[in-house]
Motif scaffolding. Sequence first.
Motif, PDB file in Angstrom:
ATOM      1  N   ARG A  48      11.613  28.952  16.580  1.00 41.49           N
ATOM      2  CA  ARG A  48      10.650  27.375  16.397  1.00 41.49           C
ATOM      3  C   ARG A  48      11.351  26.365  16.430  1.00 41.49           C
ATOM      4  O   ARG A  48      12.469  26.626  15.481  1.00 41.49           O
ATOM      5  N   PRO A  51       9.297  23.353  12.193  1.00 36.33           N
ATOM      6  CA  PRO A  51       7.687  24.133  11.486  1.00 36.33           C
ATOM      7  C   PRO A  51       6.295  23.219  11.825  1.00 36.33           C
ATOM      8  O   PRO A  51       6.590  21.929  12.364  1.00 36.33           O
ATOM      9  N   GLU A  52       5.223  23.753  11.621  1.00 37.28           N
ATOM     10  CA  GLU A  52       3.762  22.801  11.981  1.00 37.28           C
ATOM     11  C   GLU A  52       4.157  21.603  11.262  1.00 37.28           C
ATOM     12  O   GLU A  52       4.587  21.953   9.541  1.00 37.28           O
ATOM     13  N   GLY A  53       3.635  20.696  11.858  1.00 40.25           N
ATOM     14  CA  GLY A  53       4.478  18.841  10.744  1.00 40.25           C
ATOM     15  C   GLY A  53       5.755  18.546  11.523  1.00 40.25           C
ATOM     16  O   GLY A  53       5.517  17.219  11.472  1.00 40.25           O
ATOM     17  N   SER A  95      10.184  29.483  11.927  1.00 37.35           N
ATOM     18  CA  SER A  95       8.967  28.965  12.077  1.00 37.35           C
ATOM     19  C   SER A  95       9.052  27.309  10.492  1.00 37.35           C
ATOM     20  O   SER A  95       8.451  26.812  10.365  1.00 37.35           O
ATOM     21  N   ARG A  96       9.667  28.112   9.497  1.00 32.31           N
ATOM     22  CA  ARG A  96       9.902  28.127   7.644  1.00 32.31           C
ATOM     23  C   ARG A  96      10.308  26.367   7.913  1.00 32.31           C
ATOM     24  O   ARG A  96       9.960  25.201   7.777  1.00 32.31           O
TER      25      ARG A  96
END
Length: 408
Positions: A48, A51-53, A95-96
């Motif tokens: 990824r 990360p999300e955000g 992903s982190r």
Amino acid sequence: MPSIEAAEIRKILDSRGDPTVEVDILAEGARGRAAAPSGASTSAHEARAFPEGGVDVAIARFHEDVEPRIIGLELTSQKEVDRLLQQIDGTPDFSRIGGNVAVAVSLAVAKAAADSLHLPLYRYVGGAFAHRLPHPMGNVIGGGRHAIGGTTIQEFMAVSRGPTVAASVFANARVHRVVRDLLRDRQPSGPLGRGDEGAWVAAIGDEDALVILAEACRIVSHEVGFDVAPALDLAASEFFEGGKYRYRDRTLSPDGQIDFVADLADRYGLFSVEDPLDEEDFAGYARLTELVGKTCHVIGDDLFATNVERLHKGVEMHAANAILIKPNQIGTLSGAKAAVDLAHRHGYATVISHRSGETTDETIAHLAVAFGCLGRAHPDRGGARRGLGCRKRNGSARKGSSYPRTRT
């Protein structure tokens, strides 16, 4: 050997105007800088990017978790740095902290180590025997995710195999101009634009585009006196829906797609076909490789995602005979090198590639030589007037001026 004294990160823009990251590593007067690209056409199995955000979250996690833990590590401890990045992230796909943060840190460490030893990066990574120069692969007609309103097939490329990399780079640029002229002659009133990577975009059918590309390659080959061959990146997963390959003018079953691609490879003398099938169809890749693999490179990009586990499966099934290497697909230099080594052990060719959302970072031009890659796919590859592509192609040409080409 000096240790890492400081690590800096900043938000920058890629060639599509989207945010990405650039990292600096500093150690006792040495500096390494690396910027991470992003792709539009991506594999479900790659790291990824963020990360999300998004980018801002990734930068915050760099400051919180990555920066304090890499300070003090030796510059040449590349594998230790890359293992630590994976440990800090703790997920299989970065992903982190984000694959773009990881790869920028990893490559910046390698560049700082090379700088500390007063070596070019390709020599530091590849050693004294890094000598094989890649064939430049130039994108001249675009479609798919890279060019709205273009062909279904994503990239129509020229592969020049001249006596030097510089000669090949200029031949690819010449193909780009000849294709422009042919498109204007055949569609004088039709719109002609540019895609993400500088390739021409026209309202034209897939095979019509290949006819024009093949003609341009023949013209330029005659002009320069060496072989210039057509190649395709189909990015077939992008138009594989409901078990069918859906072109604008036809719908094909998986078996029909294999036969279609094999026929194109035979009739047009294709140098390579990249991502000709869906990224999960290992058996289909094996059949296509059996049909055309003796004369054409069947390249797995989305199929393998620079991942040794997926490449192991491909090797076992005889699926494809070449792999595309994208460091940010796997997140670290060590991960990319492991995929290259596995590929070469089993007779797979390697092609190192940019992403469609690129930066001015020249690292992959060095890695192409360090890894002994067959080919090097360039961003903005034909449009020599655009600065990003000039920087990338000129980086390849400078490597080529250091020693004669090893022919393949």
